[in-house]
Design a protein around this motif. Structure first.
Motif, PDB file in Angstrom:
ATOM      1  N   GLU A   2      52.326  22.457  -7.076  1.00  0.00           N
ATOM      2  CA  GLU A   2      53.172  22.434  -5.871  1.00  0.00           C
ATOM      3  C   GLU A   2      54.615  22.053  -6.162  1.00  0.00           C
ATOM      4  O   GLU A   2      55.536  22.540  -5.513  1.00  0.00           O
ATOM      5  CB  GLU A   2      52.605  21.431  -4.862  1.00  0.00           C
ATOM      6  N   GLU A   3      54.795  21.188  -7.152  1.00  0.00           N
ATOM      7  CA  GLU A   3      56.136  20.632  -7.393  1.00  0.00           C
ATOM      8  C   GLU A   3      56.840  21.164  -8.630  1.00  0.00           C
ATOM      9  O   GLU A   3      58.065  21.108  -8.708  1.00  0.00           O
ATOM     10  CB  GLU A   3      56.031  19.113  -7.559  1.00  0.00           C
ATOM     11  N   LEU A   4      56.056  21.600  -9.615  1.00  0.00           N
ATOM     12  CA  LEU A   4      56.638  21.932 -10.918  1.00  0.00           C
ATOM     13  C   LEU A   4      56.309  23.344 -11.358  1.00  0.00           C
ATOM     14  O   LEU A   4      55.314  23.937 -10.934  1.00  0.00           O
ATOM     15  CB  LEU A   4      56.115  20.978 -12.006  1.00  0.00           C
ATOM     16  N   LEU A   5      57.157  23.838 -12.254  1.00  0.00           N
ATOM     17  CA  LEU A   5      56.913  25.129 -12.891  1.00  0.00           C
ATOM     18  C   LEU A   5      57.307  24.977 -14.356  1.00  0.00           C
ATOM     19  O   LEU A   5      58.282  24.274 -14.670  1.00  0.00           O
ATOM     20  CB  LEU A   5      57.804  26.186 -12.214  1.00  0.00           C
ATOM     21  N   ILE A  17      60.512  22.668 -15.098  1.00  0.00           N
ATOM     22  CA  ILE A  17      61.489  22.479 -14.008  1.00  0.00           C
ATOM     23  C   ILE A  17      60.778  22.002 -12.736  1.00  0.00           C
ATOM     24  O   ILE A  17      59.595  22.310 -12.525  1.00  0.00           O
ATOM     25  CB  ILE A  17      62.298  23.770 -13.703  1.00  0.00           C
ATOM     26  N   PRO A  18      61.510  21.281 -11.877  1.00  0.00           N
ATOM     27  CA  PRO A  18      60.966  21.026 -10.541  1.00  0.00           C
ATOM     28  C   PRO A  18      61.237  22.257  -9.683  1.00  0.00           C
ATOM     29  O   PRO A  18      62.213  22.983  -9.925  1.00  0.00           O
ATOM     30  CB  PRO A  18      61.796  19.837 -10.048  1.00  0.00           C
ATOM     31  N   GLU A  32      59.141   9.775  -9.324  1.00  0.00           N
ATOM     32  CA  GLU A  32      57.786  10.302  -9.516  1.00  0.00           C
ATOM     33  C   GLU A  32      57.822  11.730 -10.069  1.00  0.00           C
ATOM     34  O   GLU A  32      57.039  12.087 -10.944  1.00  0.00           O
ATOM     35  CB  GLU A  32      57.036  10.299  -8.200  1.00  0.00           C
ATOM     36  N   LEU A  33      58.769  12.499  -9.537  1.00  0.00           N
ATOM     37  CA  LEU A  33      58.929  13.881 -10.004  1.00  0.00           C
ATOM     38  C   LEU A  33      59.294  13.898 -11.496  1.00  0.00           C
ATOM     39  O   LEU A  33      58.715  14.646 -12.286  1.00  0.00           O
ATOM     40  CB  LEU A  33      60.037  14.545  -9.174  1.00  0.00           C
ATOM     41  N   LEU A  34      60.237  13.037 -11.874  1.00  0.00           N
ATOM     42  CA  LEU A  34      60.674  12.992 -13.263  1.00  0.00           C
ATOM     43  C   LEU A  34      59.544  12.539 -14.180  1.00  0.00           C
ATOM     44  O   LEU A  34      59.375  13.084 -15.278  1.00  0.00           O
ATOM     45  CB  LEU A  34      61.882  12.049 -13.424  1.00  0.00           C
ATOM     46  N   HIS A  66      70.098  23.724 -12.984  1.00  0.00           N
ATOM     47  CA  HIS A  66      68.869  23.355 -12.278  1.00  0.00           C
ATOM     48  C   HIS A  66      68.117  22.557 -13.334  1.00  0.00           C
ATOM     49  O   HIS A  66      67.791  23.102 -14.406  1.00  0.00           O
ATOM     50  CB  HIS A  66      68.120  24.631 -11.862  1.00  0.00           C
ATOM     51  N   ILE A  67      67.870  21.299 -13.055  1.00  0.00           N
ATOM     52  CA  ILE A  67      67.364  20.398 -14.105  1.00  0.00           C
ATOM     53  C   ILE A  67      66.139  20.980 -14.818  1.00  0.00           C
ATOM     54  O   ILE A  67      65.267  21.572 -14.177  1.00  0.00           O
ATOM     55  CB  ILE A  67      67.062  18.984 -13.537  1.00  0.00           C
TER      56      ILE A  67
END
Ligand code: 5GP
Ligand code: ZN
Length: 113
Positions: free
Chosen positions: A25-28, A44-45, A61-63, A98-99
């Motif tokens: 859901e959050e990452l690729l 990447i997020p 949390e994402l990182l 894009h990080i």
């Protein structure tokens, strides 16, 4: 660059193709188009965040999810060792705003850039 012309947002939306190796859901994560090593992936997020300078406490949390995905993908791609690189800002060698975490390895001597 705003997110409408962001190449990685386009990859997230499947508007341009990429060799995707992981998605939730959050990452690729996908293969870098111009690899510097035998295996070279980008994590990447899905959310458009420019770079580490734009990260705030709310992104922790994402990182950490991105970082914890690195060894999983490295293992799945046959790596016994790998390097994570995060270029931040034009003067930090960042070209796509894009990080993304570069995860790479596989050659005898790890590439240094
Ligand atoms: P940066 O220099 O911003 O840290 O790295 C950007 C990376 O994105 C480069 O390694 C480059 O090869 C990769 N890249 C740029 N455009 C594309 C693309 O359209 N598809 C994929 N898969 N990788 C890309
Ligand atoms: Zn983007």
């Amino acid at each position: 660059m705003n997110k409408d012309d962001c190449i990685f947002c386009k990859i997230v939306k499947k508007e341009i193709p990429a060799s995707i190796v992981f998605e939730d859901e959050e990452l690729l994560a996908f293969k870098d188009i111009n690899p510097i090593d035998k295996v070279h992936l980008l994590i990447i997020p899905k959310e458009h965040i420019e770079n580490l300078f734009s990260c705030e406490k709310k992104h922790k949390e994402l990182l950490s999810k991105m970082l914890l995905l690195a060894p999983k993908l490295a293992k799945e791609n046959g790596l016994e060792g790998f390097r994570v690189m995060i270029n931040s800002g034009e003067k930090g060698g960042q070209e796509v705003f894009h990080i993304h975490f570069h995860v790479y390895g596989g050659s005898e001597k790890i590439a240094k850039i």
